[in-house]
Scaffold this motif. Structure first.
Motif, mmCIF file in Angstrom:
data_model
loop_
_atom_site.group_PDB
_atom_site.id
_atom_site.type_symbol
_atom_site.label_atom_id
_atom_site.label_comp_id
_atom_site.label_asym_id
_atom_site.label_seq_id
_atom_site.Cartn_x
_atom_site.Cartn_y
_atom_site.Cartn_z
ATOM 1 N N ARG A 121 0.876 -1.178 0.000
ATOM 2 C CA ARG A 121 0.000 0.000 0.000
ATOM 3 C C ARG A 121 0.905 1.218 0.000
ATOM 4 O O ARG A 121 1.715 1.396 0.919
ATOM 5 N N LEU A 122 0.738 2.068 -0.998
ATOM 6 C CA LEU A 122 1.567 3.252 -1.157
ATOM 7 C C LEU A 122 0.709 4.495 -1.008
ATOM 8 O O LEU A 122 -0.175 4.751 -1.817
ATOM 9 N N TYR A 123 1.000 5.268 0.054
ATOM 10 C CA TYR A 123 0.295 6.519 0.296
ATOM 11 C C TYR A 123 1.034 7.660 -0.397
ATOM 12 O O TYR A 123 2.205 7.917 -0.107
ATOM 13 N N ASP A 127 -4.768 10.854 2.593
ATOM 14 C CA ASP A 127 -6.113 10.514 2.167
ATOM 15 C C ASP A 127 -6.176 9.936 0.762
ATOM 16 O O ASP A 127 -7.240 9.870 0.158
ATOM 17 N N LEU A 128 -5.029 9.470 0.247
ATOM 18 C CA LEU A 128 -4.980 8.970 -1.136
ATOM 19 C C LEU A 128 -3.874 7.936 -1.247
ATOM 20 O O LEU A 128 -2.724 8.214 -0.887
ATOM 21 N N ARG A 142 -9.384 6.655 -1.745
ATOM 22 C CA ARG A 142 -9.437 8.076 -1.412
ATOM 23 C C ARG A 142 -10.388 8.249 -0.236
ATOM 24 O O ARG A 142 -11.407 7.564 -0.143
ATOM 25 N N LEU A 143 -10.040 9.153 0.694
ATOM 26 C CA LEU A 143 -10.883 9.454 1.843
ATOM 27 C C LEU A 143 -11.681 10.727 1.596
ATOM 28 O O LEU A 143 -11.180 11.694 1.031
ATOM 29 N N TYR A 144 -12.931 10.710 2.066
ATOM 30 C CA TYR A 144 -13.822 11.862 1.976
ATOM 31 C C TYR A 144 -14.509 12.036 3.323
ATOM 32 O O TYR A 144 -14.636 11.087 4.102
ATOM 33 N N THR A 145 -14.951 13.234 3.610
ATOM 34 C CA THR A 145 -15.637 13.497 4.879
ATOM 35 C C THR A 145 -16.955 14.221 4.632
ATOM 36 O O THR A 145 -17.102 14.965 3.658
ATOM 37 N N PHE A 146 -17.896 13.962 5.510
ATOM 38 C CA PHE A 146 -19.140 14.723 5.540
ATOM 39 C C PHE A 146 -19.659 14.714 6.970
ATOM 40 O O PHE A 146 -19.325 13.824 7.769
ATOM 41 N N ASP A 198 -9.656 8.904 -13.272
ATOM 42 C CA ASP A 198 -9.348 10.323 -13.222
ATOM 43 C C ASP A 198 -9.773 10.845 -11.854
ATOM 44 O O ASP A 198 -10.932 10.709 -11.458
ATOM 45 N N LEU A 199 -8.832 11.430 -11.117
ATOM 46 C CA LEU A 199 -9.104 11.830 -9.742
ATOM 47 C C LEU A 199 -10.182 12.904 -9.671
ATOM 48 O O LEU A 199 -11.033 12.880 -8.774
#
Length: 274
Positions: A121-123, A127-128, A142-146, A198-199
């Motif tokens: 696992r390569l960071y 968050d990616l 990818r990490l997301y927050t709400f 595509d990010l």
């Protein structure tokens, strides 16, 4: 078999660019990553190995030996510009997805016969990251927050039963969380761009779903939770059902942090839009 993991760090610069494309095409596809001077990251690499335990030492492999092997590999990349100072990206873009596969090849070739590389696992950022196991398709996460409010209350149960089951979470006025959502996609890497997805497209797609929950009361403002309790389990299934059709069958895993201590994972059926 036991799986042992050790974490490594290195720093490098890179640039996304294809010489056979026009400047306009490069900028359209790669955006700010095309800067002629490149940009950099503090990379974090998790190396997981497996194998039979040595009866004498009780180890799969001495971590000191693994450290020496991986550090020898990373010496080629640490404090280097990946495009210009390494030979691996002359014909491919140095994306995280491509880099993790290069590292796999180099590390796996150096391991002793009794140890096997299980997972990398390569960071690129906290968050990616990209993952690879040597046989399957590459994964990209990818990490997301709400942030949202909710009340745990099952319409089919009495008030007394709800209070007994959910306790403080059954507060009639509700409570809330800063949710963190990990979105993992899987598939072939585009040989032209070096990217699995595509990010910008991934971010737009995920936000089109989670932004509908952000700063909302789930039970009172989201129809899906009008007749079911807004548990993290139900939320993650809802998110899968919303995201899977939008991600072209690439969604591999969702992980949802309700709090730092309560974490939920879900893999539902892949959905490819007609």
């Amino acid at each position: 078999m036991v799986v042992a993991t050790r974490r490594f760090e290195f720093s490098a610069a890179h640039r996304y660019w294809r010489d056979d494309w026009s400047t306009e095409e490069n900028e359209r596809v790669f955006g700010p990553y095309t800067s002629p001077y490149g940009h950099g990251h503090n990379y974090t690499l998790d190396v997981s190995i497996t194998g039979e335990l040595d009866e004498r030492t009780g180890m799969v492999m001495n971590m000191t030996e693994l450290k020496a092997i991986v550090n020898e590999v990373l010496e080629e990349f640490d404090h280097k510009h990946l495009n210009y100072d390494t030979p691996y990206f002359r014909d491919q873009v140095p994306t995280t997805e491509n880099l993790v596969r290069v590292l796999w090849r180099l590390i796996a070739a150096r391991l002793p016969a009794h140890a096997h590389l299980k997972h990398l696992r390569l960071y690129e950022q906290p968050d990616l990251w990209a993952e690879y196991d040597g046989v399957g398709e590459t994964q990209f996460a990818r990490l997301y927050t709400f942030a949202a409010a909710h009340r745990l209350h099952a319409p089919t149960l009495s008030d007394e039963e709800n209070l007994a089951i959910y306790g403080k979470c059954n507060n009639p006025n509700g409570h809330g969380h800063n949710y963190t959502l990990e979105v993992t996609v899987q598939g072939p890497i585009d040989p032209a761009t070096g990217m699995l997805v595509d990010l910008e497209w991934l971010d737009h797609t995920v936000h089109s779903v989670i932004d509908q929950l952000h700063l909302r009361h789930l039970d009172r403002e989201i129809p899906a939770f009008a007749d079911r309790p807004s548990t993290a389990e139900n939320i993650i299934v809802y998110l899968w059902n919303e995201l899977a059709p939008l991600l072209d069958g690439r969604l591999a895993l969702l992980r949802l942090w309700e709090t730092r201590k309560n974490i939920f994972s879900y893999t539902g059926p892949s959905v490819i839009p007609a």
